[in-house]
Design a protein around this motif. Structure first.
Motif, PDB file in Angstrom:
ATOM      1  N   ASN A  95      34.962  38.607  59.679  1.00 29.33           N
ATOM      2  CA  ASN A  95      35.678  37.385  58.942  1.00 29.33           C
ATOM      3  C   ASN A  95      35.106  38.485  57.247  1.00 29.33           C
ATOM      4  N   HIS A  96      34.851  39.543  57.047  1.00 32.81           N
ATOM      5  CA  HIS A  96      34.738  40.296  55.691  1.00 32.81           C
ATOM      6  C   HIS A  96      34.976  41.566  56.153  1.00 32.81           C
ATOM      7  N   GLY A  97      35.490  42.401  55.216  1.00 28.68           N
ATOM      8  CA  GLY A  97      36.153  43.365  54.478  1.00 28.68           C
ATOM      9  C   GLY A  97      37.302  43.787  55.415  1.00 28.68           C
ATOM     10  N   ASP A  98      37.484  44.884  55.847  1.00 24.14           N
ATOM     11  CA  ASP A  98      38.097  45.443  57.191  1.00 24.14           C
ATOM     12  C   ASP A  98      38.077  44.414  58.264  1.00 24.14           C
ATOM     13  N   SER A  99      36.860  44.176  58.948  1.00 23.41           N
ATOM     14  CA  SER A  99      37.157  43.668  60.447  1.00 23.41           C
ATOM     15  C   SER A  99      37.674  42.487  60.218  1.00 23.41           C
ATOM     16  N   ILE A 178      41.403  30.878  42.693  1.00 19.72           N
ATOM     17  CA  ILE A 178      42.205  32.431  42.109  1.00 19.72           C
ATOM     18  C   ILE A 178      43.416  32.242  43.161  1.00 19.72           C
ATOM     19  N   ASP A 179      42.767  32.139  44.327  1.00 22.15           N
ATOM     20  CA  ASP A 179      44.235  32.719  45.361  1.00 22.15           C
ATOM     21  C   ASP A 179      45.193  31.428  45.776  1.00 22.15           C
ATOM     22  N   GLU A 180      44.213  30.498  44.179  1.00 23.82           N
ATOM     23  CA  GLU A 180      45.771  29.618  44.113  1.00 23.82           C
ATOM     24  C   GLU A 180      46.633  29.762  43.160  1.00 23.82           C
ATOM     25  N   SER A 181      45.821  30.654  42.626  1.00 26.77           N
ATOM     26  CA  SER A 181      46.508  30.866  40.619  1.00 26.77           C
ATOM     27  C   SER A 181      47.603  31.909  40.981  1.00 26.77           C
ATOM     28  N   ASP A 182      47.483  32.917  41.698  1.00 24.60           N
ATOM     29  CA  ASP A 182      48.448  34.058  42.052  1.00 24.60           C
ATOM     30  C   ASP A 182      47.843  34.871  41.197  1.00 24.60           C
ATOM     31  N   VAL A 183      47.502  34.936  40.731  1.00 31.97           N
ATOM     32  CA  VAL A 183      47.468  36.392  39.854  1.00 31.97           C
ATOM     33  C   VAL A 183      47.576  37.943  40.232  1.00 31.97           C
ATOM     34  N   THR A 184      47.562  38.802  38.965  1.00 32.33           N
ATOM     35  CA  THR A 184      48.187  39.726  39.300  1.00 32.33           C
ATOM     36  C   THR A 184      47.292  40.612  38.600  1.00 32.33           C
ATOM     37  N   LYS A 185      46.544  40.411  37.690  1.00 32.22           N
ATOM     38  CA  LYS A 185      45.219  40.890  37.070  1.00 32.22           C
ATOM     39  C   LYS A 185      44.045  40.708  36.993  1.00 32.22           C
ATOM     40  N   GLN A 186      42.665  41.785  38.233  1.00 29.82           N
ATOM     41  CA  GLN A 186      41.651  41.579  37.678  1.00 29.82           C
ATOM     42  C   GLN A 186      40.987  41.241  36.973  1.00 29.82           C
ATOM     43  N   THR A 187      40.962  41.367  35.804  1.00 27.76           N
ATOM     44  CA  THR A 187      41.288  40.653  33.863  1.00 27.76           C
ATOM     45  C   THR A 187      41.383  39.113  34.376  1.00 27.76           C
ATOM     46  N   GLU A 188      42.814  38.458  35.032  1.00 24.78           N
ATOM     47  CA  GLU A 188      42.738  36.892  34.713  1.00 24.78           C
ATOM     48  C   GLU A 188      41.973  36.448  36.168  1.00 24.78           C
ATOM     49  N   ALA A 189      41.361  37.372  37.449  1.00 18.92           N
ATOM     50  CA  ALA A 189      40.670  36.551  38.557  1.00 18.92           C
ATOM     51  C   ALA A 189      39.374  36.458  37.507  1.00 18.92           C
ATOM     52  N   PHE A 205      30.333  40.913  41.822  1.00 17.47           N
ATOM     53  CA  PHE A 205      30.902  41.449  43.421  1.00 17.47           C
ATOM     54  C   PHE A 205      31.208  40.715  44.208  1.00 17.47           C
ATOM     55  N   LEU A 206      32.377  39.418  43.880  1.00 14.00           N
ATOM     56  CA  LEU A 206      32.734  38.517  44.564  1.00 14.00           C
ATOM     57  C   LEU A 206      34.699  39.206  44.190  1.00 14.00           C
ATOM     58  N   LEU A 207      34.136  39.593  43.260  1.00 11.80           N
ATOM     59  CA  LEU A 207      35.766  40.547  43.208  1.00 11.80           C
ATOM     60  C   LEU A 207      35.791  41.497  43.650  1.00 11.80           C
ATOM     61  N   GLY A 208      35.497  42.168  44.173  1.00 11.36           N
ATOM     62  CA  GLY A 208      35.157  42.878  45.178  1.00 11.36           C
ATOM     63  C   GLY A 208      35.992  42.887  46.048  1.00 11.36           C
ATOM     64  N   ASN A 209      36.377  41.950  46.655  1.00 13.45           N
ATOM     65  CA  ASN A 209      36.739  41.060  48.124  1.00 13.45           C
ATOM     66  C   ASN A 209      38.755  41.104  47.820  1.00 13.45           C
ATOM     67  N   LEU A 210      39.232  41.301  46.460  1.00  8.66           N
ATOM     68  CA  LEU A 210      40.857  40.939  46.324  1.00  8.66           C
ATOM     69  C   LEU A 210      41.009  42.325  47.401  1.00  8.66           C
ATOM     70  N   HIS A 211      42.252  42.117  47.029  1.00  5.73           N
ATOM     71  CA  HIS A 211      43.317  43.269  47.197  1.00  5.73           C
ATOM     72  C   HIS A 211      44.896  42.341  47.655  1.00  5.73           C
ATOM     73  N   ARG A 212      46.236  43.371  47.539  1.00  4.23           N
ATOM     74  CA  ARG A 212      47.318  43.175  47.431  1.00  4.23           C
ATOM     75  C   ARG A 212      47.914  43.068  48.730  1.00  4.23           C
ATOM     76  N   PRO A 213      48.240  42.141  49.291  1.00  2.37           N
ATOM     77  CA  PRO A 213      48.798  42.089  50.964  1.00  2.37           C
ATOM     78  C   PRO A 213      50.172  43.203  50.335  1.00  2.37           C
ATOM     79  N   ASP A 214      50.004  43.132  51.906  1.00  7.29           N
ATOM     80  CA  ASP A 214      51.656  44.033  51.944  1.00  7.29           C
ATOM     81  C   ASP A 214      52.187  44.447  51.136  1.00  7.29           C
ATOM     82  N   GLY A 215      51.016  44.937  49.846  1.00 12.03           N
ATOM     83  CA  GLY A 215      52.261  46.035  48.848  1.00 12.03           C
ATOM     84  C   GLY A 215      52.537  45.097  47.813  1.00 12.03           C
TER      85      GLY A 215
END
Length: 309
Positions: A95-99, A178-189, A205-215
């Motif tokens: 339930n963390h990272g790429d696992s 953050i998930d519900e806000s559909d942000v596109t920039k890390q500064t917004e998050a 540290f917490l923002l390090g878990n963000l990614h862009r699903p499916d490009g």
């Protein structure tokens, strides 16, 4: 089933899998004993200099804390590989990272995943290093399967039931927003997280878990927030209650931050009952010992793991 019989069931399961003729499997409610419940863990491999050991010989496994990932300990892992001439594997716990994600998120399940990693890669005389959630995972595995482990380093956690800080529940609220806000920039998050955490280092540290699903353009959290939110209360618990039943008789180092609440003086006798060959190092830091004082942390671990005259 108590933790001791759970460990026995796990060993019996390993023997059955190794036997040339399979014996009938006895059903058990123990979550650790079933290899089918394990998930394969993503990892990074930090290699020592060319004159270092074989990758299966006395490696170090490094485990992060809640909301962390294998990336968190990259810098100190490279130093440990270089200075100790040992291979270092930094893991993404379930339930963390790429696992993979899995509905069960407790210390028996997480330690079972790590046991599976050790078996899969044929590792021997393994050192476990874990911070916070990773520390309790390391302690659980050492007590459950001591034959797999040579020694361990627990960073700012103890083998005791203790409520998690309220900050973690607060962080989940911020991450969900953050998930519900559909942000596109890390500064917004980051702007959203500022409502929940003032310290920039923790926000990063917490923002390090963000990614862009499916490009796509929208940033989302990799970690399954619903699963982790449901298990927060349980992550303060420790699965072993009676040190008279299980002990880890090999060396153990406990590193604690003197400004942290997770390893108070009153739990030191209990640490000694579960881990009779333990030593302790205090570092002038809070709960995030490794990131706050990496050099002091490295000095303590390298001294502990270096051959003694």
């Amino acid at each position: 089933m108590n933790p001791l019989s759970c460990a026995a069931a796990a060993r019996l399961s390993l023997l059955r899998r190794a036997a040339p003729q399979r014996l009938p499997q006895r059903q058990t409610a123990c979550p650790y004993s079933s290899s089918s419940s394990r998930v394969p863990l993503a990892f990074e491999h930090h290699k020592p200099p060319k004159d270092g050991r074989h990758h299966q010989d006395a490696p170090i496994i490094f485990m992060h804390g809640l909301f962390g990932s294998k990336k968190n300990n990259r810098s100190v892992s490279k130093v440990l590989a270089r200075d100790l001439k040992r291979h270092v594997y930094t893991l993404d716990l379930r339930n963390h990272g790429d696992s993979p994600h899995a509905p069960k998120h407790d210390y028996l399940a997480m330690s079972g995943d790590v046991a599976g990693f050790i078996e899969q890669h044929g590792l021997k005389s393994t050192t476990l290093i874990g911070h916070s959630m990773g520390a309790k995972t390391a302690m659980t595995l050492a007590l459950t399967e001591p034959s797999l482990i040579a020694n361990l380093v627990s960073v700012d956690n103890a083998p005791v039931d203790a409520a998690l800080g309220t900050d973690f529940a607060k962080y989940v609220h911020g991450m969900r927003k953050i998930d519900e806000s559909d942000v596109t920039k890390q500064t917004e998050a980051d702007k959203i997280l500022q409502e929940y955490e003032s310290e920039i280092g923790i926000r990063q540290f917490l923002l390090g878990n963000l990614h862009r699903p499916d490009g796509g353009k929208v940033l989302k959290y990799k970690v399954p927030l619903d699963i982790l939110a449901k298990t927060l209360n349980g992550l303060g618990d420790f699965p072993f209650k009676d040190p008279g039943q299980v002990r880890f008789e090999k060396p153990a180092l406990f590193v604690r931050g003197t400004h942290s609440k997770y390893v108070p003086d009153e739990v030191i006798p209990l640490i000694g009952q579960f881990f009779p060959r333990f030593s302790m190092v205090d570092i002038d830091a809070g709960h995030w010992v490794i990131s706050e004082k990496p050099q002091l942390f490295l000095e303590a671990v390298i001294d502990f793991l270096s051959p003694k005259e």
